[in-house]
Motif scaffolding. Structure first.
Motif, mmCIF file in Angstrom:
data_model
loop_
_atom_site.group_PDB
_atom_site.id
_atom_site.type_symbol
_atom_site.label_atom_id
_atom_site.label_comp_id
_atom_site.label_asym_id
_atom_site.label_seq_id
_atom_site.Cartn_x
_atom_site.Cartn_y
_atom_site.Cartn_z
ATOM 1 N N ASP A 188 0.846 -1.213 0.000
ATOM 2 C CA ASP A 188 0.000 0.000 0.000
ATOM 3 C C ASP A 188 0.870 1.247 0.000
ATOM 4 O O ASP A 188 0.604 2.231 -0.678
ATOM 5 C CB ASP A 188 -0.914 0.011 1.239
ATOM 6 C CG ASP A 188 -1.992 -1.070 1.114
ATOM 7 O OD1 ASP A 188 -2.151 -1.602 -0.014
ATOM 8 O OD2 ASP A 188 -2.629 -1.392 2.134
ATOM 9 N N GLU A 189 1.963 1.165 0.793
ATOM 10 C CA GLU A 189 2.862 2.321 0.893
ATOM 11 C C GLU A 189 3.468 2.639 -0.482
ATOM 12 O O GLU A 189 3.554 3.796 -0.902
ATOM 13 C CB GLU A 189 3.972 1.982 1.895
ATOM 14 C CG GLU A 189 4.933 3.104 2.153
ATOM 15 C CD GLU A 189 6.236 2.607 2.799
ATOM 16 O OE1 GLU A 189 7.055 3.435 3.150
ATOM 17 O OE2 GLU A 189 6.412 1.373 2.917
ATOM 18 N N GLN A 190 3.866 1.588 -1.207
ATOM 19 C CA GLN A 190 4.462 1.795 -2.543
ATOM 20 C C GLN A 190 3.432 2.350 -3.531
ATOM 21 O O GLN A 190 3.732 3.256 -4.309
ATOM 22 C CB GLN A 190 5.029 0.467 -3.072
ATOM 23 C CG GLN A 190 6.283 0.026 -2.349
ATOM 24 C CD GLN A 190 6.620 -1.445 -2.593
ATOM 25 O OE1 GLN A 190 5.802 -2.223 -3.087
ATOM 26 N NE2 GLN A 190 7.833 -1.822 -2.231
ATOM 27 N N THR A 191 2.210 1.816 -3.454
ATOM 28 C CA THR A 191 1.160 2.308 -4.363
ATOM 29 C C THR A 191 0.917 3.782 -4.119
ATOM 30 O O THR A 191 0.818 4.580 -5.052
ATOM 31 C CB THR A 191 -0.142 1.508 -4.142
ATOM 32 O OG1 THR A 191 0.160 0.128 -4.302
ATOM 33 C CG2 THR A 191 -1.222 1.908 -5.129
ATOM 34 N N GLN A 192 0.866 4.152 -2.820
ATOM 35 C CA GLN A 192 0.616 5.549 -2.465
ATOM 36 C C GLN A 192 1.780 6.434 -2.938
ATOM 37 O O GLN A 192 1.591 7.494 -3.511
ATOM 38 C CB GLN A 192 0.459 5.642 -0.952
ATOM 39 C CG GLN A 192 -0.283 6.871 -0.514
ATOM 40 C CD GLN A 192 -0.423 6.896 1.011
ATOM 41 O OE1 GLN A 192 -0.177 5.887 1.686
ATOM 42 N NE2 GLN A 192 -0.797 8.038 1.540
#
Ligand code: NAD
Length: 431
Positions: A416-420
């Motif tokens: 999720d952190e990478q997508t954000q």
């Protein structure tokens, strides 16, 4: 001619010999075993019937892999007709099996004349298909040239090769294209597998089958360093050949040079090569001035779509008509000074005319894209509008995902952190 489909009505067809059906069935089964992605789509089609009542006409190479595509489309509810995109690529046994076992209206014979080829295309269009599948745009181009019912009923078409897309884009530029066309050939999964790995391996396969030549130690000249040419160059180098690339596009020529190949004009390469392979999509790429410089015993092959890349009329003229078949698919042109130039597969697309085209594992991806593209045209064709359109990224990803799964390969998901992070503009270094 009418065939006798088991348990069904007679099917109109024009194939060489229906008694070959059993051999064709075995060949189709072998191919099907290497096409797990298309098999999954076929299973879903069987349940959901997304093509119910739709008539489909295909001008594709009539091979076992194409038979699997026809079966998937029929499983979805379509009625299917098929003619061949190339007179030398037809597998007569497969054609027979499709007529007898599946009731597909097949009009294709290996070695058919140009007149027969045209007759077959016209016969398919007489059925006024709603969806066309092309490999070289002949169905769509002919239906546009003729107009009438065949054009009015068209929901849309798909195109399998670069040359077909070039023709259809010209038609679009002139304001003549009347339906949506999905450019299957330009899907990412297609590029990744078909042109590079499929053409790369199978073009050399055709050359070796036709000539029994040892590639190691040869100087191979690749004319055209596009998607397909890159694959052929890579495989030729892998087989131990020294590779020379000829290009007209500076960026592609630069790529070839940076990949470690010699790059030079075709006239200079003509004096150096042992084996010449055209794969440009253009015409008269090798002509009299090149033939005149070639050494005794060279091999000439074409992997481009149409048989216009080598100027065969000039070759024949140069040899004064002194031509003889030295092997089934090798024609020796003897020049007045005694030099022999050997033409493979009559200058037709060599991986189909002298081998079996792309391996089934490659066509699995191409035809999975085709099947999903047909489904998308039936579902969304009305809203797409006339023009050449890309295959949607969703279809591309789905085919990539299914192929990886079939290969037993797993990959990561971004966190999720990478997508954000990737979707925001704010975070620079240290953020
Ligand atoms: N045999 C097969 O299985 C197979 C598979 C894919 C494509 N094709 C066919 O191969 C041809 C090329 O397809 P592609 O996808 O690689 O196209 P592409 O457009 O990616 O590449 C063609 C390359 O040829 C170059 N070229 C054009 N004219 C030239 C000339 N006179 N001399 C040297 N280079 C020249 C272009 O600059 C380009 O880089 C088309 O006809 C296509 O339909 C065949």
């Amino acid at each position: 001619m009418a065939g006798t489909r088991a348990g069904g009505p007679p099917i109109s067809h024009d194939v060489a010999d229906l008694s070959l059906a059993e051999e064709g069935e075995a060949r189709i089964e072998w191919a099907a075993g290497q096409m797990p992605v298309l098999a999954q789509i076929r299973d879903r089609f069987e349940n959901e019937r997304p093509l119910a009542g739709i008539s489909v006409a295909a001008c594709l190479h009539v091979t076992a892999e194409t038979a699997c595509l026809m079966r998937a489309l029929q499983a979805g509810g379509a009625t299917a007709a098929l003619c061949s995109a190339n007179p030398l690529s037809t597998q007569d046994d497969v054609a027979a099996a499709l007529v007898l076992a599946d009731g597909v209206e097949v009009r294709a014979r290996r070695g058919e004349s140009t007149d027969e080829y045209v007759e077959h295309v016209l016969a398919l269009l007489e059925g006024a298909p709603q969806i066309t599948l092309d490999d070289g745009a002949d169905l769509l181009a002919t239906s546009h040239a003729r107009g009438g019912e065949a054009l009015e009923r068209l929901i849309g078409g798909t195109e399998e090769t670069t040359t077909g897309l070039v023709r259809l884009r010209r038609l679009q530029e002139q304001g003549g294209l009347r339906c949506p066309v999905l450019a299957v050939n330009e899907a990412r999964t297609e590029r990744a597998l078909n042109d590079r790995h499929g053409t790369g391996q199978s073009a050399l396969d055709g050359i070796v089958r036709a000539s029994n030549v040892l590639l190691a130690g040869l100087t191979v000249v690749i004319l055209g360093y596009g998607w397909a040419g890159q694959g052929v160059a890579e495989r030729a180098r892998g087989a131990g050949a020294a590779v020379i690339v000829c290009e007209v596009d500076p960026l592609r020529a630069l790529e070839a040079r940076m990949a470690g190949y010699e790059v030079m004009p075709a006239l200079a390469a003509a004096e150096r090569g042992d084996l010449f392979i055209t794969v440009t999509g253009s015409r008269r790429v090798l002509r009299r001035e090149h033939f005149e410089r070639m050494r005794d015993g060279v091999l000439l092959a074409n992997a481009g779509h149409f048989d216009v890349e080598l100027d065969l009329a000039e070759l024949d003229d140069l040899a004064g008509g002194n031509v003889r078949a030295v092997r089934p698919l090798v024609s020796e042109y003897r020049l007045p000074d005694g030099r022999r130039l050997n033409l493979l597969a009559h200058g037709r697309v060599v991986n189909l005319a002298a081998a079996e085209g792309h391996p089934a594992a490659v066509m699995d991806v191409s035809f999975a894209l085709q099947a999903l593209a047909v489904e998308a045209l039936v579902r969304d064709g009305g809203s797409l509008g006339p023009g050449v359109h890309p295959v949607s990224p969703e279809i591309d990803r789905e085919v990539g995902r299914l192929k990886l799964a079939a290969l037993g390969v797993q990959i990561d998901e971004p966190t999720d952190e990478q997508t954000q992070y990737l979707s925001s503009w704010g975070g620079g270094s240290g953020a």
